[in-house]
Design a protein around this motif. Structure first.
Motif, PDB file in Angstrom:
ATOM      1  N   LEU A  17      67.175  50.422  58.083  1.00 18.58           N
ATOM      2  CA  LEU A  17      66.848  50.983  59.376  1.00 18.58           C
ATOM      3  C   LEU A  17      65.513  50.472  59.945  1.00 18.58           C
ATOM      4  O   LEU A  17      64.406  50.367  59.266  1.00 18.58           O
ATOM      5  N   SER A  18      65.278  50.231  61.192  1.00 15.18           N
ATOM      6  CA  SER A  18      63.908  49.815  61.848  1.00 15.18           C
ATOM      7  C   SER A  18      62.990  51.111  62.035  1.00 15.18           C
ATOM      8  O   SER A  18      63.613  52.227  62.171  1.00 15.18           O
ATOM      9  N   PRO A  19      62.003  50.831  62.302  1.00 15.80           N
ATOM     10  CA  PRO A  19      60.973  52.147  62.369  1.00 15.80           C
ATOM     11  C   PRO A  19      61.357  53.043  63.532  1.00 15.80           C
ATOM     12  O   PRO A  19      61.579  54.087  63.634  1.00 15.80           O
ATOM     13  N   GLY A  20      61.918  52.225  64.605  1.00 17.09           N
ATOM     14  CA  GLY A  20      62.526  53.078  65.980  1.00 17.09           C
ATOM     15  C   GLY A  20      63.649  53.815  65.312  1.00 17.09           C
ATOM     16  O   GLY A  20      63.747  55.010  66.012  1.00 17.09           O
ATOM     17  N   GLN A  21      64.620  53.188  64.457  1.00 19.20           N
ATOM     18  CA  GLN A  21      65.776  53.958  64.094  1.00 19.20           C
ATOM     19  C   GLN A  21      65.419  55.325  63.099  1.00 19.20           C
ATOM     20  O   GLN A  21      65.951  56.351  62.980  1.00 19.20           O
ATOM     21  N   ARG A  22      64.213  54.918  62.311  1.00 19.34           N
ATOM     22  CA  ARG A  22      63.758  56.102  61.587  1.00 19.34           C
ATOM     23  C   ARG A  22      63.121  57.085  62.281  1.00 19.34           C
ATOM     24  O   ARG A  22      63.291  58.356  61.997  1.00 19.34           O
ATOM     25  N   VAL A  56      63.059  56.905  72.945  1.00 18.62           N
ATOM     26  CA  VAL A  56      63.606  55.615  72.719  1.00 18.62           C
ATOM     27  C   VAL A  56      64.920  55.333  73.796  1.00 18.62           C
ATOM     28  O   VAL A  56      64.915  56.332  74.552  1.00 18.62           O
ATOM     29  N   SER A  57      65.446  54.187  73.880  1.00 19.14           N
ATOM     30  CA  SER A  57      66.498  54.211  75.037  1.00 19.14           C
ATOM     31  C   SER A  57      67.739  54.252  74.451  1.00 19.14           C
ATOM     32  O   SER A  57      68.002  54.795  73.407  1.00 19.14           O
ATOM     33  N   GLN A  58      68.765  54.653  75.472  1.00 15.52           N
ATOM     34  CA  GLN A  58      70.100  55.009  74.910  1.00 15.52           C
ATOM     35  C   GLN A  58      70.818  54.149  74.039  1.00 15.52           C
ATOM     36  O   GLN A  58      71.260  54.324  73.164  1.00 15.52           O
ATOM     37  N   THR A  92      72.362  54.141  70.275  1.00 18.16           N
ATOM     38  CA  THR A  92      74.010  53.784  69.970  1.00 18.16           C
ATOM     39  C   THR A  92      73.753  52.755  68.702  1.00 18.16           C
ATOM     40  O   THR A  92      74.574  52.869  67.887  1.00 18.16           O
ATOM     41  N   ARG A  93      72.840  52.061  68.639  1.00 22.63           N
ATOM     42  CA  ARG A  93      72.668  51.067  67.550  1.00 22.63           C
ATOM     43  C   ARG A  93      72.247  52.050  66.335  1.00 22.63           C
ATOM     44  O   ARG A  93      72.745  51.561  65.190  1.00 22.63           O
ATOM     45  N   PHE A  94      71.497  52.877  66.254  1.00 14.58           N
ATOM     46  CA  PHE A  94      71.205  53.895  65.365  1.00 14.58           C
ATOM     47  C   PHE A  94      72.579  54.462  64.698  1.00 14.58           C
ATOM     48  O   PHE A  94      72.762  54.235  63.534  1.00 14.58           O
ATOM     49  N   ALA A  95      73.482  54.860  65.711  1.00 16.45           N
ATOM     50  CA  ALA A  95      74.801  55.385  65.013  1.00 16.45           C
ATOM     51  C   ALA A  95      75.556  54.539  64.258  1.00 16.45           C
ATOM     52  O   ALA A  95      76.192  54.609  63.115  1.00 16.45           O
ATOM     53  N   ALA A  96      75.448  53.023  64.682  1.00 16.46           N
ATOM     54  CA  ALA A  96      76.150  51.960  63.994  1.00 16.46           C
ATOM     55  C   ALA A  96      75.492  51.763  62.937  1.00 16.46           C
ATOM     56  O   ALA A  96      76.341  51.369  61.723  1.00 16.46           O
ATOM     57  N   SER A 126      61.952  54.379  51.779  1.00 20.12           N
ATOM     58  CA  SER A 126      62.533  54.318  53.466  1.00 20.12           C
ATOM     59  C   SER A 126      62.710  55.639  53.708  1.00 20.12           C
ATOM     60  O   SER A 126      63.406  55.913  54.853  1.00 20.12           O
ATOM     61  N   ARG A 127      61.997  56.578  53.374  1.00 19.08           N
ATOM     62  CA  ARG A 127      62.112  57.976  53.971  1.00 19.08           C
ATOM     63  C   ARG A 127      61.278  58.238  55.200  1.00 19.08           C
ATOM     64  O   ARG A 127      61.695  59.145  56.091  1.00 19.08           O
ATOM     65  N   LEU A 128      60.066  57.473  55.440  1.00 16.64           N
ATOM     66  CA  LEU A 128      59.422  57.653  56.611  1.00 16.64           C
ATOM     67  C   LEU A 128      59.764  56.521  57.455  1.00 16.64           C
ATOM     68  O   LEU A 128      60.311  55.719  57.415  1.00 16.64           O
ATOM     69  N   VAL A 129      58.833  56.628  58.642  1.00 14.25           N
ATOM     70  CA  VAL A 129      59.120  55.935  59.759  1.00 14.25           C
ATOM     71  C   VAL A 129      58.932  54.439  59.156  1.00 14.25           C
ATOM     72  O   VAL A 129      59.721  53.294  59.583  1.00 14.25           O
ATOM     73  N   PHE A 130      57.697  54.159  58.591  1.00 14.73           N
ATOM     74  CA  PHE A 130      57.634  53.026  57.970  1.00 14.73           C
ATOM     75  C   PHE A 130      57.508  52.754  56.377  1.00 14.73           C
ATOM     76  O   PHE A 130      57.195  54.014  56.011  1.00 14.73           O
ATOM     77  N   ASP A 131      58.106  51.730  55.785  1.00 14.80           N
ATOM     78  CA  ASP A 131      58.469  51.813  54.424  1.00 14.80           C
ATOM     79  C   ASP A 131      57.051  52.117  53.457  1.00 14.80           C
ATOM     80  O   ASP A 131      56.063  51.810  53.982  1.00 14.80           O
ATOM     81  N   SER A 132      57.117  52.469  52.348  1.00 14.54           N
ATOM     82  CA  SER A 132      55.936  52.704  51.555  1.00 14.54           C
ATOM     83  C   SER A 132      56.518  51.778  50.083  1.00 14.54           C
ATOM     84  O   SER A 132      57.897  51.531  49.802  1.00 14.54           O
ATOM     85  N   TYR A 133      55.689  51.279  49.258  1.00 14.95           N
ATOM     86  CA  TYR A 133      55.725  50.122  48.322  1.00 14.95           C
ATOM     87  C   TYR A 133      55.276  50.346  46.912  1.00 14.95           C
ATOM     88  O   TYR A 133      54.619  49.527  46.404  1.00 14.95           O
ATOM     89  N   ALA A 134      55.529  51.540  46.398  1.00 13.21           N
ATOM     90  CA  ALA A 134      54.893  51.892  45.164  1.00 13.21           C
ATOM     91  C   ALA A 134      55.640  51.054  44.143  1.00 13.21           C
ATOM     92  O   ALA A 134      54.776  50.497  43.142  1.00 13.21           O
ATOM     93  N   ALA A 135      56.690  50.930  43.978  1.00  9.89           N
ATOM     94  CA  ALA A 135      57.508  50.180  42.844  1.00  9.89           C
ATOM     95  C   ALA A 135      57.284  48.772  42.996  1.00  9.89           C
ATOM     96  O   ALA A 135      56.851  47.882  42.088  1.00  9.89           O
ATOM     97  N   PRO A 136      57.173  48.019  44.389  1.00  8.36           N
ATOM     98  CA  PRO A 136      56.899  46.592  44.514  1.00  8.36           C
ATOM     99  C   PRO A 136      55.297  46.310  43.721  1.00  8.36           C
ATOM    100  O   PRO A 136      54.976  45.248  43.272  1.00  8.36           O
ATOM    101  N   GLY A 137      54.349  47.407  44.179  1.00  4.80           N
ATOM    102  CA  GLY A 137      53.187  47.230  43.822  1.00  4.80           C
ATOM    103  C   GLY A 137      52.975  47.208  42.523  1.00  4.80           C
ATOM    104  O   GLY A 137      52.082  46.362  41.441  1.00  4.80           O
TER     105      GLY A 137
END
Length: 307
Positions: free
Chosen positions: A40-45, A72-74, A78-82, A258-269
């Motif tokens: 999901l993109s930040p906007g979709q989140r 956001v736009s309509q 629609t893209r979020f639903a998909a 991926s729970r928040l608008v932007f990703d967090s990276y604990a495990a990759p760190g």
């Protein structure tokens, strides 16, 4: 006083004669499971977050009003639903209404929310990612071997483009303390091409690449160029399969938050730190000499505050 949408939902739930199953999960938990898509993109989140926080009313909004409330736009709705697996917004709204009706009919509305808010849920998800990584590291043989290969590559190239640049910079900063020639590449296109080709001509054998969501086309192009030039590629990302993983010689796939608008990276760190540890262990004498030399320089020039 309930809103008109909530009143309609309550009336429908009462007259239907159906209550929520006793074992049904709390609404927020159901929605998190429904929207738990790392792509999901930040906007979709933002849309997902709004629906989680306002489910009993948002489930009955027309697409125009939902888009307006989220900002956001309509077409974005629609893209979020998909993106979350529905044929369109009407199908998604039908699912949301079923969840909302269960809440208003007296289902388990807040049992899960009482245990934590959305920020705590994000931390819980990262804890799960770290637990998965811990299980993966039960056999550290691959990490030890790749750490040795990275240690021997002179120069060692570290690649991270767009949002992946932050982890690449962290790794390169630390690796320079223990490795004599670390080259950081955080720009794509011809700049990355030049750096990779020069590293190979200088005798480099390995590239460590970071690719965090959303994965960039230019990262794939750079990895392909590195392989074509004769460099081998170790990749840290979130997918064990896919175009990038297929191009890499070895992939360390770790969960991303991926729970928040932007990703967090604990495990990759942590994965990056594990490879740094393996590099230090691969050549302990060089590591010790370089660390001691750096400490002398940092003391001489007072790089750091005294604790």
């Amino acid at each position: 006083m309930p809103s008109p949408q909530q009143a309609r939902a309550q009336a429908s739930a009462i007259t239907s004669g159906k209550g929520a199953p006793e074992a049904e999960a709390a609404p927020a938990h159901q929605l998190r499971a429904l929207f738990d898509r790392p792509r999901l993109s930040p906007g979709q989140r933002r849309i997902a977050q709004y629906l989680i926080e306002h489910i009993t009313e948002a489930a009955f909004l027309p697409i125009t009003e939902l888009a307006d409330r989220v900002g956001v736009s309509q077409p974005s709705v629609t893209r979020f639903a998909a993106a979350v697996g529905f044929s369109g917004y009407p199908a998604l709204r039908e699912k949301l209404q079923a969840i909302a009706l269960g809440t208003l009919a007296g289902g388990p509305a807040t049992a899960e929310e009482d245990r934590g808010n959305e920020l705590q849920a994000a931390v819980d998800a990262e804890i799960e990612n770290l637990e998965n990584l811990r299980r993966d590291l039960a056999d550290p043989a691959q990490v030890v071997e790749i750490g040795r290969r990275l240690s021997q590559s002179a120069p060692l190239t570290v690649l991270g483009l767009r949002i992946s640049a932050s982890l690449a910079e962290y790794f390169a900063y630390a690796a320079r303390r223990i490795h004599p020639d670390v080259r950081l590449v955080t720009r794509g296109g011809s700049v990355a091409y030049d750096a990779l080709l020069q590293a190979r001509e200088a005798g480099g054998t390995w590239v460590l690449a970071f690719s965090l969501p959303r994965h960039a086309q230019e990262t794939l192009a750079a990895v392909r160029l590195a392989r074509g030039a004769g460099l081998r590629v170790a990749l840290i990302n979130d997918l064990a399969f896919g175009p990038l993983a297929e191009e890499a010689d070895v992939t360390f796939a770790t969960g991303m938050g991926s729970r928040l608008v932007f990703d967090s990276y604990a495990a990759p760190g942590v994965m990056a730190a594990a490879l740094l540890q393996a590099m230090t262990d691969a050549d302990p004498e060089r590591t010790q000499a370089r660390l001691e030399a750096y400490e002398q320089i940092s003391d001489q020039h007072q790089f750091f505050l005294r604790d």
